[in-house]
Write a protein that holds these residues in place. Structure first.
Motif, mmCIF file in Angstrom:
data_model
loop_
_atom_site.group_PDB
_atom_site.id
_atom_site.type_symbol
_atom_site.label_atom_id
_atom_site.label_comp_id
_atom_site.label_asym_id
_atom_site.label_seq_id
_atom_site.Cartn_x
_atom_site.Cartn_y
_atom_site.Cartn_z
ATOM 1 N N TRP A 1 8.646 13.647 0.722
ATOM 2 C CA TRP A 1 8.564 14.021 -0.688
ATOM 3 C C TRP A 1 9.953 14.354 -1.251
ATOM 4 O O TRP A 1 10.285 13.974 -2.381
ATOM 5 C CB TRP A 1 7.638 15.224 -0.857
ATOM 6 C CG TRP A 1 6.204 14.865 -1.090
ATOM 7 C CD1 TRP A 1 5.159 15.015 -0.225
ATOM 8 C CD2 TRP A 1 5.650 14.297 -2.287
ATOM 9 N NE1 TRP A 1 3.993 14.577 -0.790
ATOM 10 C CE2 TRP A 1 4.255 14.134 -2.060
ATOM 11 C CE3 TRP A 1 6.191 13.915 -3.505
ATOM 12 C CZ2 TRP A 1 3.416 13.597 -3.025
ATOM 13 C CZ3 TRP A 1 5.332 13.380 -4.476
ATOM 14 C CH2 TRP A 1 3.972 13.222 -4.235
ATOM 15 N N TYR B 1 7.611 4.549 -1.783
ATOM 16 C CA TYR B 1 7.462 5.991 -1.553
ATOM 17 C C TYR B 1 6.034 6.453 -1.826
ATOM 18 O O TYR B 1 5.502 7.319 -1.117
ATOM 19 C CB TYR B 1 8.445 6.760 -2.424
ATOM 20 C CG TYR B 1 9.818 6.929 -1.827
ATOM 21 C CD1 TYR B 1 9.998 7.696 -0.683
ATOM 22 C CD2 TYR B 1 10.933 6.341 -2.409
ATOM 23 C CE1 TYR B 1 11.257 7.858 -0.125
ATOM 24 C CE2 TYR B 1 12.200 6.495 -1.858
ATOM 25 C CZ TYR B 1 12.359 7.257 -0.710
ATOM 26 O OH TYR B 1 13.612 7.419 -0.163
ATOM 27 N N TYR C 1 11.778 11.214 -1.897
ATOM 28 C CA TYR C 1 11.228 10.558 -3.078
ATOM 29 C C TYR C 1 11.783 11.196 -4.355
ATOM 30 O O TYR C 1 12.240 10.503 -5.283
ATOM 31 C CB TYR C 1 9.705 10.669 -3.029
ATOM 32 C CG TYR C 1 8.967 9.904 -4.096
ATOM 33 C CD1 TYR C 1 9.596 8.968 -4.902
ATOM 34 C CD2 TYR C 1 7.600 10.119 -4.303
ATOM 35 C CE1 TYR C 1 8.905 8.263 -5.882
ATOM 36 C CE2 TYR C 1 6.899 9.430 -5.270
ATOM 37 C CZ TYR C 1 7.552 8.508 -6.059
ATOM 38 O OH TYR C 1 6.865 7.813 -7.030
ATOM 39 N N ALA D 1 4.187 16.887 -6.139
ATOM 40 C CA ALA D 1 4.742 17.323 -4.854
ATOM 41 C C ALA D 1 4.346 18.760 -4.546
ATOM 42 O O ALA D 1 4.028 19.095 -3.387
ATOM 43 C CB ALA D 1 6.261 17.172 -4.871
ATOM 44 N N VAL E 1 3.813 8.660 0.899
ATOM 45 C CA VAL E 1 3.295 10.021 0.747
ATOM 46 C C VAL E 1 1.772 10.047 0.755
ATOM 47 O O VAL E 1 1.164 11.117 0.914
ATOM 48 C CB VAL E 1 3.826 10.664 -0.547
ATOM 49 C CG1 VAL E 1 5.332 10.810 -0.495
ATOM 50 C CG2 VAL E 1 3.386 9.862 -1.786
ATOM 51 N N ILE F 1 10.629 22.074 -1.701
ATOM 52 C CA ILE F 1 10.183 21.422 -2.936
ATOM 53 C C ILE F 1 10.333 22.364 -4.126
ATOM 54 O O ILE F 1 10.762 21.960 -5.213
ATOM 55 C CB ILE F 1 8.728 20.949 -2.779
ATOM 56 C CG1 ILE F 1 8.652 19.898 -1.657
ATOM 57 C CG2 ILE F 1 8.198 20.377 -4.072
ATOM 58 C CD1 ILE F 1 7.271 19.380 -1.397
#
Length: 834
Positions: free
Chosen positions: A152, A139, A155, A184, A143, A198
């Motif tokens: 993200w 991951y 992940y 993130a 990213v 996020i």
């Protein structure tokens, strides 16, 4: 180099197709008669079909393996190879194929998600720490390639579900998750449309941590509540989509904490004034960007208006002065156009200007050379960035070697990369304290590699000459070795000894270092050589000027003694060459003049005048009789025949007129009303590359690349016709943008008017009126080549010229004289003689 994934022995995921293991011998037949026979037949058919499909896929895999072995840079072959391996369930080969492609190309976010999902499904609930760490590294690599909110989120969810410390909410696990969430937020939290995902995941995680806390520990619980409130306030201060729903979620959470808030109100001033001001500012920022955001979201990648929309959006964000928002928007644009060199260069220029020294800039440079390895300017900027960041010699050298392995469109890009590397080595060598740890031999080896690389391709060019001038200067200034500098020039003369500039530069180096004897010896070596143009005469005159300025009288006399015969020989040679070149031209002119005279006489002759006198008299008598018969209305047969003969004589005049009309139409075909003139075009560019370059502008009607009439190769110039002025203005706005490594000069075509007058409607130029001489102006005293009536003023008369007396009755005709008058004139003249 990325670490390979750990091999797992768990079963293959259910969504991947396993190789066929169907065994006909172990199948038990059905006991239901005809149905059993039908079932067996259907099973056999499916088995045969699967076998054929599997054999076909294996053949495709073999073909792709051969293609990738010969051409590892084939992106489409990599993608197709991975898809087939995933279909066949070849686990080890699939991992190796993905690793190999990731070393050559950056994988798309979808490919990273697919890879991580496949590896996650192999865990099969075991959750071994080594396997979890390997997937986390996977991951991390994903990213770092492109900005992807979805990647993200995957992940973050993977860490929450499979990391035991995070799942158990231990102090170490919570700290790890918070650091990951903050990363993130920094990477994608400002994404206008998807950033809320996020932020929401971050709040949900903190709320889950709150539920695990002991109710009796009020201090810790209150601290966690403040942490959640802080995340809410940070989210509400960022312009994001669905800001109203975020506000309602925040107020609902405040109600759960026992605070009285107005849920129906769209303001948060009842809680804190600072958060209310930040929220209102975020709403205003979102509204000012909504139009541009919708413009790029509603268009497809292939739409010509999407890339200009991104550019307008970027210009707006740069003017706002928020580097974080500008960086996010650049990352979004790169996801859409990952191989746009102009976009990468603009991104790098902005980062170098605003985020000097940041670690993120190094990552962007690494990704840029991976996405556009054929752009030499990006590699040059990468080397300069590493030098500014005081990178180690090993890292700079590795980037330089990778750049040399790339495929550029022109040799000049490789030369610029070499010069940038040499410049950096020179500066490092000159720094105080590094002289002892730095060997000049590295600079010399780099120069030698460049000379060997460009000796054949840039032979006779100024670029190669300047490279050796630079090399010889550093040999003296840094290497302190004049013999090595002379060796540089001696080796260069073996390559380009016929170029006078090479000898002059060699001599200039010796004069600059006050080595007069060595400079004189070089003149004695080269004054007898034959150079192009007037180079042979120039080197002789340079030697004389050198002895006049630096030598003694004996040296000057010796130079004159050597140079004078050489100059006489060259003068004689030039005159002979001019005579040879002029002789064919004179002969050709004479032949052309005679031919034109014959053609003119031939065309001026008429069929009527070619007849004999007797026939012409007979034709005239016949015409007179017809005139009497018709009562004065005679037919102009002869004139009509001549007219028809002249107009249809072997079809030449008609063809000539048609040819003139076609020529005029051909000249008027391109009016240059909406045409862009392009210079500094790469010689490898063609119509398709230009059409692709202007795809974001649109409106391209036609493209004309100017080519050499003898070689047929491009001259680096082109005309591009557009449908209207709007498209033309947009095309001119792309001036100084790069195409195939060269910055184009784009301007509106505005051809000058022809010096001759414009033809009339019949295609003929207007002539001067009869009896009026043309307006000719002569300058200077040399008028021997002009007609006397024009060259000489009327006031200047020939020597011995007298003015004639005016005649009486000049306008009347003279009457004939009688015999008596002639007799008197004769007697008078005889008397005067006596």
């Amino acid at each position: 180099m990325a670490e390979p994934m750990e091999t797992l022995d768990e079963p293959w995921p259910h969504d991947l197709k396993q190789p066929s293991t169907h065994n006909h011998e172990t199948e038990k037949p059905s006991t239901n008669g005809g149905d059993a026979a039908f079932s067996d037949s259907d099973s056999d058919t499916r088995s045969d079909s699967d076998s054929e499909d599997e054999a076909q896929v294996k053949l495709q895999l073999q073909t792709l393996e051969e293609e990738l072995g010969s051409n590892p840079s084939n992106y489409d072959a990599h993608v197709q190879y991975i898809k087939l391996l995933r279909k066949m369930g070849e686990l080890e080969k699939l991992r190796q194929a993905r690793e190999t492609m990731s070393q050559v190309f950056p994988l798309s976010p979808e490919m990273w998600r697919e890879w991580a999902t496949d590896e996650t499904s192999l865990l099969a609930g075991s959750g071994r720490a080594e396997a979890v760490e390997a997937i986390e590294r996977l991951y991390e690599r994903g990213v770092s390639d492109y900005l992807s909110v979805s990647l993200w989120c995957d992940y973050l969810n993977f860490v929450r579900d499979y990391d035991s410390s995070v799942r158990q909410c231990s102090s170490m696990g919570v700290s790890k998750a918070r650091n990951l969430f903050e990363r993130a937020i920094t990477a994608a939290g400002l994404h206008l449309t998807d950033g809320s995902k996020i932020w929401d995941a971050y709040r949900e995680f903190e709320q889950a941590v709150l539920h695990t806390l002991d109710e009796s520990n009020c201090e810790v619980k209150e601290k966690q509540v403040q942490r959640i409130r802080s995340v809410f306030h940070r989210q509400l201060s960022v312009p994001l989509a669905d800001m109203t729903s975020n506000l309602l979620a925040y107020k609902g959470w405040e109600l759960e904490q026992g605070n009285s808030v107005n849920v129906n109100s769209r303001e948060i001033d009842d809680i804190t004034s600072h958060a209310d001001v930040a929220y209102k500012k975020a709403v205003d920022m979102y509204q000012s960007r909504a139009v541009m955001e919708n413009e790029i979201l509603n268009l497809q990648i292939s739409d010509p208006g999407k890339r200009p929309g991104f550019k307008r959006y970027l210009k707006f964000e740069e003017s706002s002065g928020d580097p974080g928002r500008v960086q996010i928007l650049y990352e979004r644009a790169i996801v859409e156009y990952p191989v746009s060199s102009d976009l990468w260069l603009d991104y790098l220029r902005y980062l170098d200007k605003t985020l000097k020294g940041a670690s993120v800039v190094r990552s962007v440079y690494s990704r840029a050379v991976k996405n556009c390895p054929w752009i030499g300017d990006i590699w040059v900027r990468y080397l300069l960035f590493l030098e500014r960041e005081h990178a180690t010699e090993g890292e700079i050298s590795a980037v330089f070697e990778k750049g040399l392995q790339s495929t550029f469109s022109a040799y000049e890009e490789y030369l610029e990369l070499f010069l940038t590397r040499i410049d950096g080595l020179r500066r490092r060598f000159s720094l105080a304290g590094e002289v002892q740890d730095f060997d000049y031999a590295l600079i010399r080896d780099t120069f030698q590699r460049a000379s060997d690389y460009f000796s054949a391709s840039l032979k006779g060019s100024y670029s190669l000459l300047h490279l050796h001038v630079y090399w010889s200067r550093l040999e003296i200034s840094l290497g302190k070795d004049i013999a090595a500098a002379r060796g540089v020039w001696e080796s260069f003369l073996r390559i380009s000894g016929s170029a006078i500039e090479a000898w002059k530069s060699y001599i200039a180096m010796e004069i600059e270092n006050k080595n007069i004897k060595e400079a004189r010896s070089i003149y004695r070596r080269c004054y007898t050589k034959r150079f192009t143009g007037t180079g042979s005469e120039d080197i002789c005159h340079c030697w004389l000027r050198f002895e006049r300025e630096f030598g003694m009288l004996e040296d000057y006399d010796f130079a004159v003694q050597k140079v004078s015969p050489r100059l006489e020989e060259l003068c004689l040679f030039r005159s002979q060459q001019e005579a040879k070149s002029n002789a064919p031209q004179t002969e050709q002119k004479q032949i052309s003049s005679k031919k034109d005279t014959r053609e003119k006489r031939k065309h001026d002759s008429d069929s009527t005048y070619e007849q004999s006198p007797a026939k012409r008299q007979k034709s005239a008598t016949k015409g007179l009789e017809e005139l009497k018969k018709n009562g004065g209305k005679a037919k102009n047969t002869a004139r009509d025949e001549r007219k028809g003969a002249n107009s249809n004589h072997d079809g030449k005049d008609t063809t000539t007129e048609q040819h003139k009309e076609e020529t005029v139409k051909e000249k008027l075909k391109y009016s240059d009303k909406c045409t862009a003139f392009i210079s500094n075009l790469s010689y490898q560019a063609n119509d398709e590359s230009l059409r692709s370059f202007f795809s974001d502008v649109g409106g391209v009607v036609s493209i004309r690349i100017l080519k050499d009439r003898f070689t047929g190769k491009s001259r680096g110039l082109a005309y591009v016709d557009f449908a209207d002025d709007d498209h033309l203005a947009a095309a001119v706005a792309k001036n100084k943008q790069s195409l195939m490594g060269k910055k184009l000069n784009i301007a509106r075509s505005d051809p000058k008017k022809a010096k001759s007058k414009v033809p009339d409607e019949h295609g003929k130029k207007p002539q001067a009126e009869k009896g009026k001489s043309p307006n000719i102006q002569l300058k200077g005293k040399n008028t021997f080549a002009a007609p006397r009536a024009i060259a000489r003023p009327q006031t200047v008369k020939p020597l011995g010229w007298t003015k004639p007396e005016p005649k009486a009755n000049e306008g009347e005709e003279e009457k004939p004289k009688s015999n008596d008058e002639f007799r008197k004139m004769f007697i008078k003249s005889s008397d005067s003689v006596e």
